[in-house]
Design a protein around this motif. Structure first.
Motif, PDB file in Angstrom:
ATOM      1  N   PHE B  84      33.218  35.901  81.946  1.00 39.57           N
ATOM      2  CA  PHE B  84      32.501  37.156  82.168  1.00 39.57           C
ATOM      3  C   PHE B  84      31.038  36.891  82.517  1.00 39.57           C
ATOM      4  O   PHE B  84      30.490  35.844  82.199  1.00 39.57           O
ATOM      5  CB  PHE B  84      32.576  38.030  80.912  1.00 39.57           C
ATOM      6  N   ALA B  88      30.492  37.017  77.321  1.00 39.02           N
ATOM      7  CA  ALA B  88      31.405  37.758  76.427  1.00 39.02           C
ATOM      8  C   ALA B  88      31.945  36.885  75.297  1.00 39.02           C
ATOM      9  O   ALA B  88      33.104  36.994  74.908  1.00 39.02           O
ATOM     10  CB  ALA B  88      32.549  38.410  77.209  1.00 39.02           C
ATOM     11  N   LEU B  89      31.068  36.049  74.760  1.00 37.00           N
ATOM     12  CA  LEU B  89      31.484  35.239  73.603  1.00 37.00           C
ATOM     13  C   LEU B  89      31.371  36.104  72.356  1.00 37.00           C
ATOM     14  O   LEU B  89      30.519  36.990  72.293  1.00 37.00           O
ATOM     15  CB  LEU B  89      30.578  34.009  73.473  1.00 37.00           C
ATOM     16  N   TYR B  90      32.231  35.842  71.362  1.00 36.22           N
ATOM     17  CA  TYR B  90      32.200  36.654  70.150  1.00 36.22           C
ATOM     18  C   TYR B  90      31.039  36.209  69.270  1.00 36.22           C
ATOM     19  O   TYR B  90      31.008  35.065  68.805  1.00 36.22           O
ATOM     20  CB  TYR B  90      33.544  36.560  69.415  1.00 36.22           C
ATOM     21  N   ASP B  91      30.099  37.135  69.082  1.00 34.93           N
ATOM     22  CA  ASP B  91      28.838  36.811  68.376  1.00 34.93           C
ATOM     23  C   ASP B  91      29.055  36.263  66.977  1.00 34.93           C
ATOM     24  O   ASP B  91      28.289  35.430  66.514  1.00 34.93           O
ATOM     25  CB  ASP B  91      27.972  38.074  68.227  1.00 34.93           C
ATOM     26  N   LEU B  93      31.472  34.525  65.841  1.00 33.41           N
ATOM     27  CA  LEU B  93      32.218  33.265  65.753  1.00 33.41           C
ATOM     28  C   LEU B  93      31.384  32.116  66.304  1.00 33.41           C
ATOM     29  O   LEU B  93      30.584  32.299  67.224  1.00 33.41           O
ATOM     30  CB  LEU B  93      33.527  33.356  66.547  1.00 33.41           C
ATOM     31  N   GLU B  97      35.049  28.238  67.064  1.00 37.41           N
ATOM     32  CA  GLU B  97      35.961  29.363  66.768  1.00 37.41           C
ATOM     33  C   GLU B  97      36.217  30.209  68.011  1.00 37.41           C
ATOM     34  O   GLU B  97      37.327  30.698  68.223  1.00 37.41           O
ATOM     35  CB  GLU B  97      35.364  30.244  65.653  1.00 37.41           C
ATOM     36  N   PHE B 101      39.941  30.525  69.524  1.00 37.29           N
ATOM     37  CA  PHE B 101      40.525  31.847  69.319  1.00 37.29           C
ATOM     38  C   PHE B 101      41.834  32.087  70.097  1.00 37.29           C
ATOM     39  O   PHE B 101      42.846  32.477  69.484  1.00 37.29           O
ATOM     40  CB  PHE B 101      39.475  32.920  69.644  1.00 37.29           C
ATOM     41  N   ARG B 150      36.392  28.292  77.031  1.00 38.66           N
ATOM     42  CA  ARG B 150      37.335  29.235  76.420  1.00 38.66           C
ATOM     43  C   ARG B 150      38.365  29.712  77.444  1.00 38.66           C
ATOM     44  O   ARG B 150      39.539  29.885  77.131  1.00 38.66           O
ATOM     45  CB  ARG B 150      36.581  30.431  75.835  1.00 38.66           C
TER      46      ARG B 150
END
Lengths: 246, 255
Positions: B84, B88-91, B93, B97, B101, B150
């Motif tokens: 993205f 759009a990485l999960y903040d 984690l 992680e 995921f 990812r």
């Protein structure tokens, strides 16, 4: 968008939420995280508010019961009833709607505007199920415990207020809280709490999930979420009281 | 191969895509270019299944997206990787992680096997010793690399990138471009990149689709872009004096 459309969209969202989790181990991990974020982190504010609310209810009752024909144990009795029937389940739920509701709405909303939800969908993950279901389960599991604690601390707060102010004797207060104990009132409060917990977890999730725009819209969604959650809790409280106690 | 036929998409009565057709081949870096508002992000989101087109066919190796059931959609999406624009990485984690995921969700592997895979892809995107860091602790270029890691961790057949080098300095942007191209060849993926960065287009655009006002206005490669007489693409690509001069030099040399 009109209200009917929002309500319809909310129930369509719930249909997606209540699907079988794609991976139980990941769901379990999320559930524990939510129990910590939504439950354990709310412990402090619930302890603080319920203790002082109980104290204030006891003091105000004591100040208003100045007729010598009204026994002093009424203070303990009134504090117990107020805490169990209204202050713990409804008042604390409104507090949680503010604290937890804004957290849920803004965290999901931020995930939406930063494309993190799109990233979940692209991976083939049911984002609603993944994000919202653990929040609902965590709230349903933990909030009754918080409310039971709030009841206890509220009543204890009243007792402590008596000691500090000298407005009533501890013996009278203890007699009052033991008087005419009805276990059904606890059940009534817990039923209300479970329904409010569901509302607190889902309405803010709806506002966050469908947010469009940027940070300003996330802020607006968060405010709307708190307002609507509080409105729904107040309305449901009215109907539930009528249904369960009427 | 990804085949798109006659794609139409509108929002609130405004037609954003007007009958776009295209094919994207394996092992090639396919680029969609166009001005802001030309419909390239909507086109990419239609390919990803994040938008449902009103009309048209999108097929992935013969599988028509519209004919697939929900479960098959999810399976197809597991064959996709996406980088993205903002990462759009999960903040919440860590880098490890974040990359692990998709494996946790879909792969039946032990933790050690997953960790091994995470370290392999991190090494592939030239990142090491960042496993325990959170996205906020990384630079923009590093976040993009983690996002690429990812995206490829599940060995996807299709890789989609939305402006992968926006907000990056020219050197880092070139590094990211080359990395995407190398990975595309190495994993033999179908890569579709959405960009309006002309350096990227010239560097890695093996197949370029130019969208203008929701219509495919030109199609070709980065070599052909110099020679084209198509006024729409000439106006877009050679809007800066630098690129005008580059084109002139190229045309003079090839005479």
């Amino acid at each position: 968008m009109n209200y009917i459309e929002h309500i319809g969209k909310y129930f369509i969202m719930l249909k997606q939420v209540f699907k079988k989790p794609q991976k139980w181990s990941v769901f379990k991990e999320m559930l524990f995280r939510e129990i910590e974020d939504l439950g354990l982190k709310s412990l402090g504010i619930i302890v603080f508010i319920s203790f002082f609310v109980g104290g204030v209810v006891a003091i105000q009752t004591a100040l208003n019961v100045d007729n010598p024909f009204i026994p002093k144990y009424t203070i303990g009795f009134a504090t117990k009833r107020s805490m169990i029937l209204e202050f713990a389940p409804t008042f604390m739920s409104i507090i949680l709607a503010g604290k937890v509701g804004s957290y849920i709405s803004s965290s999901i909303g931020t995930m939406r505007v930063t494309e993190q939800i799109d990233a979940l969908e692209v991976m083939g993950i049911n984002s609603l199920n993944y994000l919202v279901l653990p929040k609902i389960i965590a709230a349903l599991f933990f909030y009754p415990l918080l409310i039971l604690l709030a009841m206890f601390l509220g009543i204890f707060g009243g007792y402590y207020a008596g000691i500090l102010t000298g407005l009533f004797y501890s013996e009278d207060y203890i007699y009052g809280i033991q008087l005419d104990f009805n276990p059904y009132f606890i059940r009534y409060a817990l039923i209300k709490t479970l329904i409010f917990a569901f509302v607190i977890a889902t309405i803010p999730a709806y506002h966050g999930y469908y947010v469009k725009g940027g940070s300003l819209e996330v802020g607006r969604a968060s405010t709307q979420a708190v307002v609507w959650t509080s409105v729904v809790i107040i309305l449901l409280n009215y109907f539930l009281t009528q249904m369960l106690l009427g | 191969m990804i085949e798109v036929k006659n794609l139409y998409k509108e929002f609130d009565g405004i037609q954003v895509l007007k009958g776009v057709s295209a094919t994207f081949e394996k092992g090639k870096t396919n680029m969609i270019i166009g001005q802001s508002g030309s419909g390239k992000t909507v086109f990419l989101k239609c390919l990803l299944g994040l938008h449902t087109p009103e009309k048209g066919i999108i097929s992935f190796d013969g599988r028509n997206y519209a004919d697939l059931k929900t479960k098959q959609h999810r399976q197809l999406r597991q064959e996709m990787g996406m980088v993205f624009q903002g990462g759009a990485l999960y903040d919440s984690l860590t880098v490890e992680e974040n990359i692990m995921f998709p494996l946790k969700m879909f792969a039946d592997k032990t933790f050690d096997e997953m960790l091994d895979r995470v370290n392999t892809v991190l090494k592939r995107v030239n990142l090491e010793n960042v496993n325990a860091k959170f996205p906020a602790e990384l630079s923009g270029g590093m976040q993009k690399r983690v996002s690429i890691a990812r995206a490829i961790v599940m060995n996807p057949k299709y890789l989609f990138c939305d402006e992968p080098n926006s907000g990056l300095d020219p050197i880092t942007a070139t590094v990211i471009d080359n990395l995407i191209q190398e990975i595309t060849k190495e994993y033999q993926m179908i890569t579709v990149i959405n960009s309006h960065d002309m350096n990227s287009v010239m560097e890695i655009g093996e197949k370029i689709i130019f969208l203008k006002d929701g219509v495919k206005a030109w199609e070709g490669s980065n070599k052909e872009i110099f020679k084209t007489e198509n006024q729409a693409i000439v106006d877009f690509v050679y809007s800066s004096n630098l690129f005008k001069k580059v084109r002139q030099v190229y045309l003079n040399e090839s005479k």
